[in-house]
Design a protein around this motif. Structure first.
Motif, PDB file in Angstrom:
ATOM      1  N   UNK A  84       0.816  -1.227   0.000  1.00  0.00           N
ATOM      2  CA  UNK A  84       0.000   0.000   0.000  1.00  0.00           C
ATOM      3  C   UNK A  84       0.842   1.265   0.000  1.00  0.00           C
ATOM      4  N   UNK A  85       0.280   2.310  -0.586  1.00  0.00           N
ATOM      5  CA  UNK A  85       0.873   3.642  -0.547  1.00  0.00           C
ATOM      6  C   UNK A  85       0.007   4.498   0.365  1.00  0.00           C
ATOM      7  N   UNK A  86       0.636   5.243   1.232  1.00  0.00           N
ATOM      8  CA  UNK A  86      -0.080   6.093   2.182  1.00  0.00           C
ATOM      9  C   UNK A  86      -1.112   6.968   1.472  1.00  0.00           C
ATOM     10  N   UNK A  87      -2.321   7.069   2.072  1.00  0.00           N
ATOM     11  CA  UNK A  87      -3.391   7.878   1.485  1.00  0.00           C
ATOM     12  C   UNK A  87      -3.001   9.336   1.314  1.00  0.00           C
ATOM     13  N   UNK A  88      -1.997   9.777   2.053  1.00  0.00           N
ATOM     14  CA  UNK A  88      -1.512  11.147   1.924  1.00  0.00           C
ATOM     15  C   UNK A  88      -1.020  11.420   0.512  1.00  0.00           C
ATOM     16  N   UNK A  89      -0.512  10.378  -0.140  1.00  0.00           N
ATOM     17  CA  UNK A  89       0.032  10.525  -1.491  1.00  0.00           C
ATOM     18  C   UNK A  89      -0.847   9.867  -2.550  1.00  0.00           C
ATOM     19  N   UNK A  90      -1.450   8.739  -2.226  1.00  0.00           N
ATOM     20  CA  UNK A  90      -2.228   7.982  -3.214  1.00  0.00           C
ATOM     21  C   UNK A  90      -3.674   7.887  -2.761  1.00  0.00           C
ATOM     22  N   UNK A  91      -4.486   8.832  -3.170  1.00  0.00           N
ATOM     23  CA  UNK A  91      -5.905   8.804  -2.842  1.00  0.00           C
ATOM     24  C   UNK A  91      -6.651   7.973  -3.877  1.00  0.00           C
ATOM     25  N   UNK A  92      -7.863   7.565  -3.542  1.00  0.00           N
ATOM     26  CA  UNK A  92      -8.656   6.813  -4.503  1.00  0.00           C
ATOM     27  C   UNK A  92      -9.083   7.739  -5.641  1.00  0.00           C
ATOM     28  N   UNK A  93      -9.133   7.184  -6.836  1.00  0.00           N
ATOM     29  CA  UNK A  93      -9.457   7.947  -8.035  1.00  0.00           C
ATOM     30  C   UNK A  93     -10.780   7.473  -8.628  1.00  0.00           C
ATOM     31  N   UNK A  94     -11.639   8.428  -8.936  1.00  0.00           N
ATOM     32  CA  UNK A  94     -12.940   8.076  -9.508  1.00  0.00           C
ATOM     33  C   UNK A  94     -12.780   7.435 -10.881  1.00  0.00           C
ATOM     34  N   UNK A  95     -13.576   6.399 -11.111  1.00  0.00           N
ATOM     35  CA  UNK A  95     -13.715   5.815 -12.440  1.00  0.00           C
ATOM     36  C   UNK A  95     -15.030   6.335 -13.013  1.00  0.00           C
ATOM     37  N   UNK A  96     -14.947   7.055 -14.104  1.00  0.00           N
ATOM     38  CA  UNK A  96     -16.118   7.692 -14.700  1.00  0.00           C
ATOM     39  C   UNK A  96     -16.244   7.239 -16.152  1.00  0.00           C
ATOM     40  N   UNK A  97     -17.412   6.736 -16.488  1.00  0.00           N
ATOM     41  CA  UNK A  97     -17.709   6.261 -17.847  1.00  0.00           C
ATOM     42  C   UNK A  97     -18.421   7.374 -18.597  1.00  0.00           C
ATOM     43  N   UNK A  98     -17.850   7.774 -19.738  1.00  0.00           N
ATOM     44  CA  UNK A  98     -18.391   8.898 -20.491  1.00  0.00           C
ATOM     45  C   UNK A  98     -19.073   8.477 -21.782  1.00  0.00           C
ATOM     46  N   UNK A  99     -20.212   9.103 -22.061  1.00  0.00           N
ATOM     47  CA  UNK A  99     -20.922   8.921 -23.330  1.00  0.00           C
ATOM     48  C   UNK A  99     -20.364   9.934 -24.321  1.00  0.00           C
ATOM     49  N   UNK A 100     -19.790   9.452 -25.408  1.00  0.00           N
ATOM     50  CA  UNK A 100     -19.189  10.333 -26.405  1.00  0.00           C
ATOM     51  C   UNK A 100     -20.245  11.003 -27.265  1.00  0.00           C
ATOM     52  N   UNK A 101     -19.993  12.244 -27.630  1.00  0.00           N
ATOM     53  CA  UNK A 101     -20.928  12.967 -28.483  1.00  0.00           C
ATOM     54  C   UNK A 101     -20.991  12.389 -29.889  1.00  0.00           C
ATOM     55  N   UNK A 102     -19.998  11.572 -30.240  1.00  0.00           N
ATOM     56  CA  UNK A 102     -19.983  10.927 -31.556  1.00  0.00           C
ATOM     57  C   UNK A 102     -20.807   9.644 -31.585  1.00  0.00           C
ATOM     58  N   UNK A 103     -21.443   9.266 -30.494  1.00  0.00           N
ATOM     59  CA  UNK A 103     -22.168   7.996 -30.438  1.00  0.00           C
ATOM     60  C   UNK A 103     -23.257   7.917 -31.502  1.00  0.00           C
ATOM     61  N   UNK A 104     -23.270   6.819 -32.244  1.00  0.00           N
ATOM     62  CA  UNK A 104     -24.311   6.565 -33.233  1.00  0.00           C
ATOM     63  C   UNK A 104     -25.597   6.080 -32.573  1.00  0.00           C
ATOM     64  N   UNK A 105     -25.444   5.436 -31.415  1.00  0.00           N
ATOM     65  CA  UNK A 105     -26.594   4.851 -30.727  1.00  0.00           C
ATOM     66  C   UNK A 105     -26.580   5.260 -29.254  1.00  0.00           C
ATOM     67  N   UNK A 106     -26.819   6.544 -28.970  1.00  0.00           N
ATOM     68  CA  UNK A 106     -26.723   7.015 -27.578  1.00  0.00           C
ATOM     69  C   UNK A 106     -27.692   6.324 -26.630  1.00  0.00           C
TER      70      UNK A 106
END
Length: 268
Positions: free
Chosen positions: A215-237
């Motif tokens: 493990x790396x101390x939380x002071x340096x390595x915080x959890x990072x959000x995983x975010x799924x993005x819908x692209x504006x180029x989507x043919x089937x939004x």
């Protein structure tokens, strides 16, 4: 190297999308399609759960889902270059923020968290202590992710900068590499003593018996959000949104958790 990577990714995109344009006399490209298809850009650390979710959504919606994997930065450059595709899941929310600035994202959903760890060969044969200052040990063969190509490299830079040792660690590192896949490979092949990688990769069945995570101390390595993005180029939004809904549901999050990625409710 960056241009060649984009070209390779672009060729992959083109080869996948060629399925859209099967030459059949008298039929438009749309009519030639046996099924609607989604194109997903996915960071390497999330490829296994995303593939599992894709299989489920394919069956539910009777569609085809193609996934292009790679370093998050390289994928974003490919999206900008190709202007094609439906969904983008990088290893860090910062890439989604950049994609929004570039007007590439229609909407997004939060599916979980990622976190970095120091990794060594199983059993820690060199008795490497936890803590980021270990990266300054000149007797260790250390490999670091490139901050310009992937999410883990970008995160590593943040960790080492927060610890005040980025420049020294970069000078001590024996190799820079593109993404989390290569970081796993150099450990498993005995080509490195230590890397910083996303914790999830150490839990995968093919890696768990060969890699230990420190493990790396939380002071340096915080959890990072995983975010799924819908692209504006989507043919089937509308279909892309159904994928997003499943990925962010309790069932979807349980799949991510099985592959070592944290759910939104976990404290880490």
């Amino acid at each position: 190297m960056r241009k060649s990577t984009i070209v390779v990714l672009s060729l992959i995109v083109i080869s996948i999308l060629s399925v859209y344009f099967i030459n059949q006399p008298g039929l438009t490209p749309e009519q030639s399609l046996p099924r609607k298809e989604l194109l997903v850009y996915c960071g390497i650390t999330m490829i296994q759960p995303m593939s599992e979710i894709a299989t489920i959504v394919e069956k539910q919606e009777n569609i085809k889902i193609s996934i292009i994997k790679g370093g998050s930065g390289n994928l974003l450059r490919s999206i900008k270059f190709n202007r094609l595709g439906d969904l983008y899941l990088p290893g860090s929310e910062s890439y989604i923020s950049q994609a929004m600035k570039d007007d590439l994202i229609e909407e997004s959903t939060h599916i979980g968290y990622n976190k970095a760890a120091i990794m060594v060969r199983q059993g820690n044969p060199k008795n490497i202590p936890p803590g980021v200052t270990t990266l300054l040990n000149p007797d260790l063969y250390i490999v670091i992710g490139n901050p310009d190509t992937g999410s883990i490299g970008k995160e590593t830079k943040k960790i080492l900068t927060a610890a005040g040792i980025f420049n020294q660690a970069m000078q001590n590192a024996k190799e820079l590499t593109t993404d989390s896949k290569r970081l796993v490979e150099v450990l498993k092949k005995g080509e490195a003593d230590l890397v910083i990688n996303w914790y999830a990769t150490s839990t995968w069945p093919e890696n768990s018996e060969q890699i230990d995570a420190l493990p790396i101390n939380n002071e340096y390595a915080s959890k990072k959000k995983l975010v799924l993005g819908l692209l504006k180029t989507s043919k089937y939004p509308e279909l892309a949104k159904k994928f997003m809904d499943y990925a962010s549901s309790d069932k979807g999050r349980s799949i991510f958790e099985r592959y070592g990625l944290y759910t939104v409710d976990q404290n880490i």
